[in-house]
Design a protein around this motif. Sequence first.
Motif, PDB file in Angstrom:
ATOM      1  N   VAL A 275       1.014  -1.147   0.058  1.00 32.17           N
ATOM      2  CA  VAL A 275      -0.434  -0.011  -0.160  1.00 32.17           C
ATOM      3  C   VAL A 275       0.888   1.155   0.003  1.00 32.17           C
ATOM      4  O   VAL A 275       1.910   1.334   1.361  1.00 32.17           O
ATOM      5  CB  VAL A 275      -0.991  -0.214   1.670  1.00 32.17           C
ATOM      6  N   ASP A 276       1.215   2.448  -1.139  1.00 37.82           N
ATOM      7  CA  ASP A 276       1.383   3.625  -0.861  1.00 37.82           C
ATOM      8  C   ASP A 276       0.535   4.336  -0.971  1.00 37.82           C
ATOM      9  O   ASP A 276      -0.172   4.719  -1.474  1.00 37.82           O
ATOM     10  CB  ASP A 276       1.975   3.873  -2.795  1.00 37.82           C
ATOM     11  N   PRO A 277       1.059   5.113   0.167  1.00 33.75           N
ATOM     12  CA  PRO A 277      -0.332   6.529   0.365  1.00 33.75           C
ATOM     13  C   PRO A 277      -0.154   7.602  -0.083  1.00 33.75           C
ATOM     14  O   PRO A 277      -0.757   8.810  -0.493  1.00 33.75           O
ATOM     15  CB  PRO A 277       0.286   6.438   2.037  1.00 33.75           C
ATOM     16  N   LEU A 278       1.547   7.306  -1.116  1.00 36.89           N
ATOM     17  CA  LEU A 278       1.465   8.778  -1.689  1.00 36.89           C
ATOM     18  C   LEU A 278       0.187   8.541  -2.934  1.00 36.89           C
ATOM     19  O   LEU A 278       0.223   9.778  -3.674  1.00 36.89           O
ATOM     20  CB  LEU A 278       2.867   8.975  -1.804  1.00 36.89           C
ATOM     21  N   THR A 279      -0.098   7.077  -3.334  1.00 39.10           N
ATOM     22  CA  THR A 279      -0.620   7.150  -4.571  1.00 39.10           C
ATOM     23  C   THR A 279      -1.745   6.728  -4.795  1.00 39.10           C
ATOM     24  O   THR A 279      -2.812   6.694  -5.968  1.00 39.10           O
ATOM     25  CB  THR A 279       0.226   6.534  -5.228  1.00 39.10           C
ATOM     26  N   SER A 280      -2.246   5.912  -3.567  1.00 37.03           N
ATOM     27  CA  SER A 280      -3.762   5.370  -3.656  1.00 37.03           C
ATOM     28  C   SER A 280      -4.975   6.416  -3.111  1.00 37.03           C
ATOM     29  O   SER A 280      -5.884   5.799  -3.954  1.00 37.03           O
ATOM     30  CB  SER A 280      -3.619   4.706  -1.532  1.00 37.03           C
ATOM     31  N   GLY A 281      -4.777   7.298  -3.047  1.00 32.81           N
ATOM     32  CA  GLY A 281      -5.496   8.413  -3.217  1.00 32.81           C
ATOM     33  C   GLY A 281      -6.385   8.651  -1.749  1.00 32.81           C
ATOM     34  O   GLY A 281      -7.926   8.597  -1.750  1.00 32.81           O
ATOM     35  N   ASN A 282      -6.461   7.436  -0.836  1.00 33.66           N
ATOM     36  CA  ASN A 282      -7.334   7.340   0.136  1.00 33.66           C
ATOM     37  C   ASN A 282      -6.677   7.874   1.285  1.00 33.66           C
ATOM     38  O   ASN A 282      -5.571   8.719   1.577  1.00 33.66           O
ATOM     39  CB  ASN A 282      -7.244   5.700   0.380  1.00 33.66           C
ATOM     40  N   VAL A 283      -7.478   7.860   2.758  1.00 35.80           N
ATOM     41  CA  VAL A 283      -7.175   8.384   4.328  1.00 35.80           C
ATOM     42  C   VAL A 283      -6.145   7.037   4.031  1.00 35.80           C
ATOM     43  O   VAL A 283      -6.695   6.326   4.458  1.00 35.80           O
ATOM     44  CB  VAL A 283      -7.690   8.766   4.485  1.00 35.80           C
ATOM     45  N   THR A 284      -4.820   7.856   4.551  1.00 34.59           N
ATOM     46  CA  THR A 284      -3.936   6.462   5.965  1.00 34.59           C
ATOM     47  C   THR A 284      -3.695   6.310   6.660  1.00 34.59           C
ATOM     48  O   THR A 284      -3.099   7.918   7.630  1.00 34.59           O
ATOM     49  CB  THR A 284      -2.725   5.914   4.223  1.00 34.59           C
ATOM     50  N   LEU A 285      -3.922   5.766   7.751  1.00 31.63           N
ATOM     51  CA  LEU A 285      -3.147   5.623   9.634  1.00 31.63           C
ATOM     52  C   LEU A 285      -2.191   4.993   9.044  1.00 31.63           C
ATOM     53  O   LEU A 285      -2.489   3.701   9.122  1.00 31.63           O
ATOM     54  CB  LEU A 285      -4.147   5.072   9.781  1.00 31.63           C
ATOM     55  N   VAL A 286      -0.494   5.327   9.295  1.00 27.99           N
ATOM     56  CA  VAL A 286       0.543   4.229   8.580  1.00 27.99           C
ATOM     57  C   VAL A 286       0.810   4.131  11.238  1.00 27.99           C
ATOM     58  O   VAL A 286       0.892   5.127  11.797  1.00 27.99           O
ATOM     59  CB  VAL A 286       1.481   5.286   9.228  1.00 27.99           C
ATOM     60  N   ASP A 287       0.669   3.043  11.451  1.00 24.23           N
ATOM     61  CA  ASP A 287       0.692   2.525  12.478  1.00 24.23           C
ATOM     62  C   ASP A 287       1.784   1.897  12.925  1.00 24.23           C
ATOM     63  O   ASP A 287       1.572   1.018  12.802  1.00 24.23           O
ATOM     64  CB  ASP A 287      -0.779   1.980  13.310  1.00 24.23           C
ATOM     65  N   PHE A 288       2.576   2.157  13.914  1.00 25.21           N
ATOM     66  CA  PHE A 288       3.747   1.936  14.218  1.00 25.21           C
ATOM     67  C   PHE A 288       3.324   0.663  15.832  1.00 25.21           C
ATOM     68  O   PHE A 288       2.642   1.126  16.605  1.00 25.21           O
ATOM     69  CB  PHE A 288       5.325   2.461  14.589  1.00 25.21           C
ATOM     70  N   TRP A 289       3.780  -0.441  15.583  1.00 26.28           N
ATOM     71  CA  TRP A 289       3.304  -1.559  16.834  1.00 26.28           C
ATOM     72  C   TRP A 289       4.685  -3.017  16.528  1.00 26.28           C
ATOM     73  O   TRP A 289       4.892  -2.505  15.428  1.00 26.28           O
ATOM     74  CB  TRP A 289       2.444  -1.697  16.100  1.00 26.28           C
ATOM     75  N   ALA A 290       4.675  -3.063  18.132  1.00 25.59           N
ATOM     76  CA  ALA A 290       5.313  -4.713  18.283  1.00 25.59           C
ATOM     77  C   ALA A 290       4.157  -5.271  18.648  1.00 25.59           C
ATOM     78  O   ALA A 290       3.543  -5.280  19.862  1.00 25.59           O
ATOM     79  CB  ALA A 290       6.794  -4.100  18.457  1.00 25.59           C
ATOM     80  N   TYR A 291       4.227  -6.874  18.381  1.00 27.26           N
ATOM     81  CA  TYR A 291       3.249  -7.097  18.769  1.00 27.26           C
ATOM     82  C   TYR A 291       3.301  -7.923  20.459  1.00 27.26           C
ATOM     83  O   TYR A 291       2.452  -8.205  20.991  1.00 27.26           O
ATOM     84  CB  TYR A 291       3.055  -8.787  18.368  1.00 27.26           C
ATOM     85  N   ALA A 292       4.563  -7.726  20.871  1.00 31.07           N
ATOM     86  CA  ALA A 292       4.383  -7.712  22.431  1.00 31.07           C
ATOM     87  C   ALA A 292       4.535  -7.037  23.278  1.00 31.07           C
ATOM     88  O   ALA A 292       4.527  -7.379  24.481  1.00 31.07           O
ATOM     89  CB  ALA A 292       5.732  -8.812  22.706  1.00 31.07           C
ATOM     90  N   CYS A 293       4.103  -5.656  22.584  1.00 36.18           N
ATOM     91  CA  CYS A 293       3.629  -4.554  23.340  1.00 36.18           C
ATOM     92  C   CYS A 293       3.134  -4.584  23.605  1.00 36.18           C
ATOM     93  O   CYS A 293       1.539  -4.114  23.126  1.00 36.18           O
ATOM     94  CB  CYS A 293       4.210  -3.288  22.950  1.00 36.18           C
ATOM     95  N   ILE A 294       2.354  -4.119  25.040  1.00 31.65           N
ATOM     96  CA  ILE A 294       0.678  -4.369  25.927  1.00 31.65           C
ATOM     97  C   ILE A 294      -0.182  -3.539  25.267  1.00 31.65           C
ATOM     98  O   ILE A 294      -1.185  -3.147  25.150  1.00 31.65           O
ATOM     99  CB  ILE A 294       0.847  -4.781  27.304  1.00 31.65           C
ATOM    100  N   ASN A 295       1.077  -2.165  25.637  1.00 29.14           N
ATOM    101  CA  ASN A 295       0.332  -1.109  24.482  1.00 29.14           C
ATOM    102  C   ASN A 295      -0.148  -0.863  23.506  1.00 29.14           C
ATOM    103  O   ASN A 295      -1.473  -0.336  23.138  1.00 29.14           O
ATOM    104  CB  ASN A 295       1.425   0.157  24.822  1.00 29.14           C
ATOM    105  N   CYS A 296       0.043  -1.494  22.510  1.00 30.48           N
ATOM    106  CA  CYS A 296      -0.259  -1.657  21.038  1.00 30.48           C
ATOM    107  C   CYS A 296      -1.096  -2.281  21.197  1.00 30.48           C
ATOM    108  O   CYS A 296      -2.279  -2.397  20.169  1.00 30.48           O
ATOM    109  CB  CYS A 296       1.245  -2.715  20.325  1.00 30.48           C
TER     110      CYS A 296
END
Length: 550
Positions: A275-296
Amino acid sequence: MIFSMILIGLVGGVLTSLSPCILPVLPLILAVSSGDKRRPYLVVAGLVVSFAALTLVGSLALNALGLPGSTVKWVGIGLLIAVGLGMLVPKLGEWLQAPFDKVPKPYFLQNKVRDRGGFAVGLVLGAVYVPCAGPVLAAITVAAATGEIDARIFGLTLSFAVGAALPLLAFAVGGNKVGQRVDWFQSNQGIIRRVSGVIVILLAIALAFDAPAAIQRSLPDWTSSAQRSLGDKVIIGDGDLETCRREEDATKANDCGKLPELAGLENWFNTDQPVDPLTSGNVTLVDFWAYACINCQRANEHVTKLYDNYKDYGLDVIGIHAPEYSFEEDLANVKKAAQDTGINYPVVQDNNFVTWKNFNNRYWPAHYLTDHNGTVVQIHEGEGKYAETETLVRQLLKERDPNVELPAPVEKDVTDQPREPRNPETYLGAQRSRYQANPVRGQSIGMVDYGPGTPPSLGQYSLAGKWDIGEMSIKPQPGASLQLNYQAKWVQLVVSGKGTIKLTHEDGSVETFDITNPGSVDLIRVENNHQELITIEPDAGLELYSFTFG
């Protein structure tokens, strides 16, 4: 500088260990610290050494040996079970401790290690102690993963490990002193030791199945704001993203500049193609996460709901998985975690932290919300602000398509108050032209003479004179002009070729722009959002593609 990093690491470690992340390891500390009065200190000292070493060099060593990233975790859990069995069967405990006694070491340290294996037990605990992803730990982890380890990072790591261990030491010493002063404990040490062994084994099994994570997810992280204040002192950057990051206002859309490059990514899943947010023409949420992170894990529940509610209305979500621990580098582990927690939006791995560094990111979780032009309008680090984010998503989707009929919100307290109005991205080629005031015939391919043009309404543009209309761009002929009726504080024109653009403002003032390289040129950039009708006269050697607004 190093002294300040040590202080930040020490305080950050204490705050992290006082968060809900202490819960999985606390019963283990209490169980294995009973007995000799020196044992709690040895256990915690071993934890500090192994935690610091694994944080700094664990991932590098595993990569060099070609071992799976989960090796440390499973070896640690296996050894923890062995420790529990050793507490149940004293002879087995002595046999397990024997290798540590044979390792050459200073006489003083050797005597300490022989004290019923306290230091060795601590080494094992350090391999399974996975605290929350605080911002200080994030800086350490990224430095270790990218090989950028210097005296500053080393001091930060060691002090963080010490700070994280201090509250554990207080619990261990307190529990041990109670056991030493109560007659019942003193007369039943054998039974207590065996019961503790059972507890250790059961909790090791629980760690293997990530059972403590359910408890942590149900509790708020009461130290997050303090950790964030420390994290801001570890990594401070410049630029539009940093300005928006420091504003800390998730309730309004900001102009944070274009989304940084998504680079160094691998192993996309939950999607047929990247998925390329610069060419998709859509609103995009880029989310940084790590699966062992409880907050995530807690935040991802809200991100998933947001995606499910708006994915058919122009919202994309990209989950960029940047590993906090070496075992999180395994694709199979990430896929399983995503499946177990119901993540169905596109996910991609950033194991080398290339995109993370492009964003100068510093937290798990952290999200970057962009409009359909690829401009970042909101940055939020940590948990919370779910209703505010959904409010902005709804506004951006309506800006993308004014006729869209959105479903009911999924978060409480969501409002549809419009943000500061501005023109939508305006394409000039025939294929995507939507805001042209000229008659429909003007969207034809080829040479078109528009005559004097048509006065454009707010949000529209109008062509005058002769233009060569292409699929993606338009080329002016001598004497051609363009009128743009805009509302914004920032207007950019995407243009190629060589030549000059003459811009006449509504008040009659004139500016000129020399175009020598293809790209975007700032025609307007002022402090306040405003409306204006401008006239643009480009040289015949230029090619115009689109307007973007901020």
